[in-house]
Design a protein around this motif. Structure first.
Motif, PDB file in Angstrom:
ATOM      1  N   UNK A   1      49.243  32.127  37.880  1.00  0.00           N
ATOM      2  CA  UNK A   1      49.136  33.562  38.142  1.00  0.00           C
ATOM      3  C   UNK A   1      47.869  34.090  37.489  1.00  0.00           C
ATOM      4  N   UNK A   2      47.104  34.872  38.241  1.00  0.00           N
ATOM      5  CA  UNK A   2      45.901  35.496  37.695  1.00  0.00           C
ATOM      6  C   UNK A   2      46.304  36.766  36.957  1.00  0.00           C
ATOM      7  N   UNK A   3      46.225  36.735  35.640  1.00  0.00           N
ATOM      8  CA  UNK A   3      46.638  37.896  34.857  1.00  0.00           C
ATOM      9  C   UNK A   3      45.856  39.142  35.204  1.00  0.00           C
ATOM     10  N   UNK A   4      44.575  38.980  35.565  1.00  0.00           N
ATOM     11  CA  UNK A   4      43.746  40.140  35.894  1.00  0.00           C
ATOM     12  C   UNK A   4      44.186  40.804  37.190  1.00  0.00           C
ATOM     13  N   UNK A   5      44.898  40.043  38.049  1.00  0.00           N
ATOM     14  CA  UNK A   5      45.333  40.604  39.325  1.00  0.00           C
ATOM     15  C   UNK A   5      46.644  41.388  39.199  1.00  0.00           C
ATOM     16  N   UNK A   6      47.315  41.274  38.047  1.00  0.00           N
ATOM     17  CA  UNK A   6      48.568  41.989  37.845  1.00  0.00           C
ATOM     18  C   UNK A   6      48.301  43.410  37.354  1.00  0.00           C
ATOM     19  N   UNK A   7      49.182  44.303  37.739  1.00  0.00           N
ATOM     20  CA  UNK A   7      49.082  45.661  37.207  1.00  0.00           C
ATOM     21  C   UNK A   7      49.425  45.633  35.716  1.00  0.00           C
TER      22      UNK A   7
ATOM     23  N   UNK B   1      41.405  38.748  45.020  1.00  0.00           N
ATOM     24  CA  UNK B   1      41.180  40.112  45.505  1.00  0.00           C
ATOM     25  C   UNK B   1      41.590  40.254  46.959  1.00  0.00           C
ATOM     26  N   UNK B   2      41.324  39.231  47.773  1.00  0.00           N
ATOM     27  CA  UNK B   2      41.729  39.258  49.181  1.00  0.00           C
ATOM     28  C   UNK B   2      43.234  39.344  49.306  1.00  0.00           C
ATOM     29  N   UNK B   3      43.947  38.525  48.533  1.00  0.00           N
ATOM     30  CA  UNK B   3      45.406  38.555  48.586  1.00  0.00           C
ATOM     31  C   UNK B   3      45.950  39.905  48.130  1.00  0.00           C
ATOM     32  N   UNK B   4      45.373  40.458  47.081  1.00  0.00           N
ATOM     33  CA  UNK B   4      45.841  41.749  46.564  1.00  0.00           C
ATOM     34  C   UNK B   4      45.629  42.868  47.571  1.00  0.00           C
TER      35      UNK B   4
END
Length: 411
Positions: free
Chosen positions: A375-381, A354-357
């Motif tokens: 790669x965190x799939x939840x962090x991708x659009x 979340x910090x990186x995003x």
């Protein structure tokens, strides 16, 4: 204004030294028997609904989730297929040791300018390891060293590749010369794919002449000041090649023509009274940064090992270079003029992502107690995640290489 003594400066400007060692650049064409054996394994895995985990020298086993998939070893197919120094191009089989390629290039005064890590250590931080990085792993991991900020990433140096997809079809992308390519260059998709799109068989890379001269300077300054200063210098006509900040010390590498480097050293000395490092000290430092074996990385891996399952992890964050200091608990090391942040922290994975995003970047766990995808799939659009999945299905409709090492397996 103060000047650095020219005689002392001349002694501290270093010229490159090649990597010793013979190499066989006349090896015959790739062994079709090996390729046929691999094709049979791919077809067999597809028929059983199994997946294959591609592995070369094993130097990057600490990256991503390597708990799934049957091992497919690429070391059976090695060798430099073609090397044209005058064309600045080398083509080699994916299982070829990186050291062999670098030795061949060094004999002709050339190198891989993006400085891929060699990872000569055990992933658990217990000491030097016997794993040897391979050329296929260099491309599949997509990792670059200190020179990436000035000379481009792995994908910028990939000219072409030969791939076996999930249907056991041999596919060739790109070319063997440096020129503009019409349309989308699919070979660059392999950079950072972690073996999830197919089995790399051969790789063609752009190589570059080694720099004429190098110099390394260091300056004491806090993180926020270092970020502002290095970005200010990067916007000016200075031969800056790499940077690193840790524990109140900013280190810069300058490379290029002797006159340009000498002039830049004098200027930076006048402006900030930087210290010019002796070549052996500078070379050891940058090798440690490239191979992630410097003191910061040693301490980080030791912290992860000591914490056991308590959640301490070493993270690599890619962020815009001018991003302010990250508000996260733990030690930080900063490279690429601020574009790459290494953080050793007990913060939860979700908080790091979340910090990186929030600052427009992304995070990858490099060393952690529990394996996790790169790669965190939840962090991708949703759009980006769908594109990832569509590309995966296009190359590998049966999921033969869908180990979940890059992205978590689709639900």
């Amino acid at each position: 204004m103060a000047e650095l003594d020219p005689q002392a400066q001349g002694a501290l400007l270093s010229e490159p030294t090649g990597l010793a060692g013979p190499t066989d650049a006349t090896n015959p064409a790739a062994n079709p028997v090996v390729w046929r054996e691999w094709a049979e394994r791919v077809r067999d895995a597809a028929s059983r609904g199994a997946c294959l985990r591609v592995r070369g020298g094993g130097s990057k086993d600490h990256l991503g989730d390597t708990t799934r998939g049957e091992l497919l070893d690429t070391l059976a197919c090695q060798g430099i297929v073609a090397y044209e120094p005058s064309e600045l191009v080398v083509r080699a089989r994916a299982g070829t040791p990186l050291a062999e390629v670098e030795a061949a290039l060094a004999e002709r005064g050339q190198h891989l300018a993006f400085e891929p890590p060699r990872f000569a250590f055990h992933a658990d931080g217990s000491g030097p390891g016997a794993c040897a990085a391979t050329l296929g792993g260099v491309v599949a991991s997509g990792l670059s060293g200190p020179g990436r900020v000035s000379r481009g990433a792995v994908r910028d140096h990939v000219l072409g590749c030969t791939l076996m997809n999930g249907r056991a079809e041999v596919m060739r992308f790109g070319g063997a010369v440096m020129k503009n390519v019409a349309g989308f260059d699919l070979s660059r998709l392999m950079a950072g794919s972690m073996g999830t799109l197919g089995l790399l068989l051969e790789v063609t890379l752009k190589v570059m002449p080694q720099p004429v001269v190098s110099a390394t300077m260091r300056f004491e300054m806090p993180q926020a000041e270092a970020l502002a200063q290095v970005n200010q210098w990067a916007a000016q006509p200075l031969p800056l090649d790499a940077s690193a900040w840790w524990d109140g010390m900013l280190v810069l590498r300058l490379r290029g023509a002797r006159a340009a480097v000498a002039s830049a050293v004098q200027r930076l000395y006048r402006e900030r009274r930087g210290e010019l490092l002796a070549p052996p000290v500078a070379e050891a430092f940058w090798q440690g940064m490239r191979d992630q074996s410097d003191e910061f990385f040693q301490r980080a891996r030791a912290a992860v090992a000591q914490a056991g399952g308590q959640g301490v992890a070493l993270w690599r964050l890619s962020v815009p270079p001018t991003t302010a200091p990250l508000e996260v608990h733990g030690e930080q090391l900063i490279e690429w003029f601020g574009g790459q942040r290494w953080v050793c922290t007990p913060a939860p994975a979700a908080a790091v992502h979340a910090l990186a995003a929030r600052v427009g970047g992304h995070a990858q766990a490099v060393c952690a107690a529990q394996p996790m995808p790169c790669v965190d799939g939840a962090a991708l659009s949703p759009v980006l995640l769908r594109l990832h999945q569509q590309v995966q299905r296009a190359f590998d409709p049966q999921g033969v290489f869908a180990t979940g090492r890059l992205l978590p397996p689709a639900a």
